[in-house]
Design a protein around this motif. Structure first.
Motif, short mmCIF file in Angstrom:
data_model
loop_
_atom_site.label_atom_id
_atom_site.label_comp_id
_atom_site.label_asym_id
_atom_site.label_seq_id
_atom_site.Cartn_x
_atom_site.Cartn_y
_atom_site.Cartn_z
N ARG A 107 -49.00 98.41 30.07
CA ARG A 107 -50.21 99.15 29.70
C ARG A 107 -50.90 99.75 30.94
N VAL A 108 -50.07 100.30 31.83
CA VAL A 108 -50.57 100.98 33.04
C VAL A 108 -50.05 102.41 33.01
N LEU A 109 -50.91 103.37 33.36
CA LEU A 109 -50.47 104.78 33.44
C LEU A 109 -49.93 105.03 34.84
N SER A 110 -48.64 105.24 34.95
CA SER A 110 -47.98 105.49 36.23
C SER A 110 -47.41 106.90 36.21
N PHE A 111 -47.75 107.73 37.22
CA PHE A 111 -47.36 109.15 37.14
C PHE A 111 -47.47 109.86 38.49
N ILE A 112 -46.65 110.88 38.66
CA ILE A 112 -46.83 111.87 39.74
C ILE A 112 -47.58 113.02 39.09
N ARG A 114 -54.66 117.43 30.98
CA ARG A 114 -55.01 116.32 30.09
C ARG A 114 -53.98 115.21 30.28
N LEU A 115 -54.45 114.06 30.75
CA LEU A 115 -53.55 112.94 31.04
C LEU A 115 -53.10 112.25 29.76
N ILE A 116 -54.07 111.84 28.93
CA ILE A 116 -53.73 111.24 27.63
C ILE A 116 -54.77 111.64 26.59
N SER A 117 -54.39 111.54 25.33
CA SER A 117 -55.38 111.57 24.24
C SER A 117 -55.08 110.35 23.38
N TYR A 118 -56.11 109.82 22.71
CA TYR A 118 -55.92 108.57 21.98
C TYR A 118 -56.92 108.48 20.83
N ARG A 119 -56.70 107.46 19.97
CA ARG A 119 -57.62 107.17 18.87
C ARG A 119 -58.03 105.71 18.95
N VAL A 120 -59.23 105.41 18.48
CA VAL A 120 -59.62 104.02 18.21
C VAL A 120 -60.03 104.01 16.75
N SER A 175 -51.19 105.16 39.96
CA SER A 175 -51.22 104.15 38.89
C SER A 175 -52.66 103.96 38.46
N LEU A 176 -52.93 104.16 37.17
CA LEU A 176 -54.27 104.02 36.62
C LEU A 176 -54.25 102.87 35.62
N SER A 177 -55.10 101.85 35.86
CA SER A 177 -55.12 100.72 34.93
C SER A 177 -56.51 100.59 34.29
N PHE A 178 -56.55 99.95 33.12
CA PHE A 178 -57.78 99.80 32.34
C PHE A 178 -58.15 98.34 32.21
N CYS A 196 -45.86 113.82 32.48
CA CYS A 196 -45.70 113.19 33.80
C CYS A 196 -45.75 111.66 33.73
N ILE A 197 -46.22 111.08 32.63
CA ILE A 197 -46.43 109.64 32.56
C ILE A 197 -45.12 108.91 32.26
N ARG A 198 -44.89 107.81 32.99
CA ARG A 198 -43.69 106.98 32.78
C ARG A 198 -43.96 106.06 31.59
N PHE A 199 -43.33 106.38 30.48
CA PHE A 199 -43.64 105.70 29.22
C PHE A 199 -43.25 104.22 29.25
#
Length: 430
Positions: A258-263, A270-276, A231-234, A248-251
């Motif tokens: 807003r936590v990335l939970s995954f095996i 690449r875990l995620i890609s995003y925009r700001v 579990s990865l949190s920000f 792999c991420i549980r949507f």
């Protein structure tokens, strides 16, 4: 090793693939079922000639009988031939997967590396695309199907005539977690995350921001034994727009907490890609003072630019380069840099200034004279400055990893997070 084709009675998604270098040579082609003539690439070459820059070639080109969908990676074009309408992003994503796989297998995605490993390249393409449809695109699965090249394996294969294709079905293909192989064991258990952000920006003459956006990715290198559940949190996950996830991420968990939970897969992915995209959230880390002028009826002009740090959160801005496409009437430039070195190519009219890093005590500048063709009209508009830079240990959006927790295994892993900000398409108008 044979397996039934699951798409034999349907239209293929991708019919053919051509790899083309910067010189316009087709150095590798792969066809699923029937061969498509290389002449189909003439439409691509036409579009390439019209584009001012290699990165501006249209990704989708319509021809009388096909669609050409392409990407540009590591100075190579991956051009796929499609015979029916399919979602272009689906094809583009697959082509990026192919390039990523070559990078993963050969250490680089270059013409030389692909030619040196051409047998493995064809084996990979055969597994990644089954009769024109994506099949095995996960690196873990592919590495069990097709062993990555080593010097010893290459020698043995050349003597015995054997190939790199494995003779057993990957364990992951049989589990409900197809991206992770079973029985992973490490003596040192480690989990590393790289938060990489690129700023795309257009700054106008007065220094105001016309457009600014951050494209970010979190790349992971996971070397953990067994079947860990992470579990990865920000600190501030609400910053992120348009998040794209690894399968792999549980949507549901991301949506609610807003936590990335995954095996995780084993190895690099690449875990995620995003925009700001909210402009008020995008800090611009450098500013440029510029004075570029061309006199009427004169064969010379002035060029003066200074670059300095702006919103850099106290971090050093390094690896700065400034590239300027000067007007065609410019014959030569006689400039003096206070830092770094510059080159001017009188044929392409490209000025390149390699600045290095900024020290706030003494800001780097480049100034001097511009020699123009005599009698030629003065340039109608000033050139834009394209800037590249890098800032270590900073995500310019302010994104910060809060914590990483692991469940399902007893050992304590070593964890690390690294941040880096780079310039994407960063342009200053003069």
């Amino acid at each position: 090793m044979s397996r039934p084709s699951r798409a034999s009675n349907t239209t293929k998604m991708i019919h053919s693939l051509f790899l083309i270098n910067c010189s316009g040579d087709i150095f590798l082609e792969k066809h699923w079922k029937s061969v498509v003539s290389q002449s189909v690439c003439d439409y691509f070459f036409e579009a390439q000639e019209k584009a001012a820059d290699v990165e501006n070639v249209p990704p989708v080109i319509s021809t009388p009988h096909h669609y050409l969908i392409s990407i540009y990676r590591d100075k190579l074009f991956f051009v796929s031939v499609i015979q029916t309408e399919v979602p272009p992003l689906f094809v583009i994503e697959f082509l990026h997967r192919v390039a990523d796989t070559f990078q993963d297998y050969f250490g680089e995605c270059s013409e030389a590396a692909i030619k040196d490993n051409v047998v493995i390249v064809y084996e990979l393409l055969e597994e990644m695309l089954d009769n024109g449809f994506p099949l095995a695109t996960e690196s873990n699965i592919l590495k069990e199907l097709i062993k990555p090249p080593t010097i010893l394996r290459s020698v043995v294969n050349s003597i015995t005539g054997s190939s790199n294709v494995g003779d057993t079905l990957p364990t992951g293909q049989l589990s409900n977690i197809p991206w992770r192989r079973a029985g992973v064991k490490y003596t040192n258990n480690e989990a590393y995350f790289d938060v990489v952000e690129e700023i795309d920006a257009i700054i106008d003459k007065s220094g105001s921001t016309v457009f600014a956006e951050i494209q970010g990715v979190i790349d992971a290198c996971i070397k953990l034994s067994g079947m860990p559940d992470l579990s990865l949190s920000f600190m501030n996950p609400r910053l992120l727009d348009d998040v794209s996830f690894h399968p792999c991420i549980r949507f549901k968990r991301w949506e609610s907490e807003r936590v990335l939970s995954f095996i995780p897969p084993d190895g690099n992915f690449r875990l995620i890609s995003y925009r700001v995209s909210s402009q008020n959230l995008v800090a611009i880390p450098v500013y440029v003072k510029h004075s570029i002028s061309f006199k009427e009826n004169s064969s010379c002009g002035r060029f003066d630019i200074t670059i300095g740090p702006k919103q850099n959160m106290g971090k050093t801005i390094e690896g700065i380069t400034v590239t300027v496409h000067m007007p065609k009437v410019v014959l030569n430039m006689n400039l003096t840099p206070t830092q770094g070195s510059y080159t001017f190519d009188p044929v392409t009219k490209v000025l390149a200034w390699d600045v290095g890093k900024i020290t706030p005590q003494k800001l780097p500048s480049l100034k001097g004279l511009v020699n123009l063709q005599s009698g030629a009209p003065k340039p109608e508009e000033n050139p834009s400055l394209n800037i590249q830079f890098k800032i270590q240990q900073l995500a310019i959006s302010g994104l910060k990893v809060n914590r990483l927790d692991m469940y399902g295994e007893k050992y304590k892993p070593f964890k690390g997070v690294k941040y880096v900000t780079k310039a994407g398409k960063f342009q200053v108008r003069t």
